[in-house]
Motif scaffolding. Sequence first.
Motif, PDB file in Angstrom:
ATOM      1  N   HIS A 112       0.795  -1.196   0.283  1.00 33.21           N
ATOM      2  CA  HIS A 112      -0.137  -0.086   0.201  1.00 33.21           C
ATOM      3  C   HIS A 112       1.022   1.349   0.186  1.00 33.21           C
ATOM      4  CE1 HIS A 112       0.876  -0.322   3.949  1.00 33.21           C
ATOM      5  NE2 HIS A 112       1.116   1.157   4.874  1.00 33.21           N
ATOM      6  N   LEU A 113       2.335   1.231  -0.299  1.00 33.56           N
ATOM      7  CA  LEU A 113       2.867   2.551   0.396  1.00 33.56           C
ATOM      8  C   LEU A 113       3.777   2.755  -1.034  1.00 33.56           C
ATOM      9  CD1 LEU A 113       3.526   2.922   4.047  1.00 33.56           C
ATOM     10  CD2 LEU A 113       2.668   4.044   2.973  1.00 33.56           C
ATOM     11  N   LYS A 114       4.071   1.660  -1.770  1.00 31.79           N
ATOM     12  CA  LYS A 114       4.944   1.445  -3.322  1.00 31.79           C
ATOM     13  C   LYS A 114       5.047   2.243  -3.352  1.00 31.79           C
ATOM     14  CE  LYS A 114       2.081  -1.163  -6.173  1.00 31.79           C
ATOM     15  NZ  LYS A 114       2.080  -2.700  -6.389  1.00 31.79           N
ATOM     16  N   ASP A 115       3.828   2.871  -3.566  1.00 34.70           N
ATOM     17  CA  ASP A 115       3.931   4.456  -4.500  1.00 34.70           C
ATOM     18  C   ASP A 115       4.346   5.391  -4.005  1.00 34.70           C
ATOM     19  OD1 ASP A 115       3.280   2.891  -6.767  1.00 34.70           O
ATOM     20  OD2 ASP A 115       1.037   3.018  -6.979  1.00 34.70           O
ATOM     21  N   TYR A 116       4.553   5.283  -2.617  1.00 36.00           N
ATOM     22  CA  TYR A 116       4.241   6.449  -2.076  1.00 36.00           C
ATOM     23  C   TYR A 116       5.564   6.797  -0.758  1.00 36.00           C
ATOM     24  CZ  TYR A 116      -0.324   6.701  -3.151  1.00 36.00           C
ATOM     25  OH  TYR A 116      -1.723   6.972  -3.786  1.00 36.00           O
TER      26      TYR A 116
END
Length: 256
Positions: free
Chosen positions: A102-106
């Motif tokens: 859920h955090l891979k793009d952030y």
Amino acid sequence: MKNKIDDKKIKQTLIIYKIFNAVFFIFMIGFASFAIVGIVTENYIWFIISGALVAAIFICAPFYNKIIQSKEFEAIELLKKGHKVDLSRLNDEKIEMPIPAHLKDYLTVDAKKSNEKRLYASLKCGCGENKFKIEKSTNHCVVKAVCQKCQKEILVFDAREHGWDGYVCGLFRGEPSGPFEEAKCKQCQQNVFKADIVIFSKGKLDFIHNACQEPVEEAGRTFAEDEWVNAFADISIYLKCVHCNKKQLYIDYETM
């Protein structure tokens, strides 16, 4: 059939680990002995020698730490517990990091400090902004960040869904999070921050042997190997006020 190269790697790691333990033990005994002799004889030379031994321990510590964080050492620990280990995995030189799906793009990851068992990263919105308003729930530790450029809301952490207890066991799934409270700087009371995230994991091999081979009792199912990134053991979030640069620990949450 066992891979001879992998077997050799494991044996070499175990030998080096035992040597380090023996050296540390000898150095600590030597340090204590020389320090006592120095006190009794009031001879500063013995204190200098004991100090040199302590310095040698600190010099060796990073190498020791590298050994106990290696895949080979993890395999040794699993073998001791009676687990079956696919030794061919030890030949994989690709460095994987516990970046939750859920955090891979952030996240902007500090690759120099990160490895399979620890992740150092800073929060960054998809629009490129790294300044956020942060809020946390009063129940079950849910942390959200609101981008100050595009107003996108990012779910940073939800104890009901993330980490071992949340993702694998689902201990609090479905329970209400409660109201949210906005973070404020302890020094200037402003509410806009940059956020650093530190995640600790037990590693991919540990996840495979505890969640992929047999159904996890609490979940009632087995998990895919690539889901290991979501089953981290601990997460810490540090906030840095953009107004006064005061840094504070916002959460330190153990998830297993």
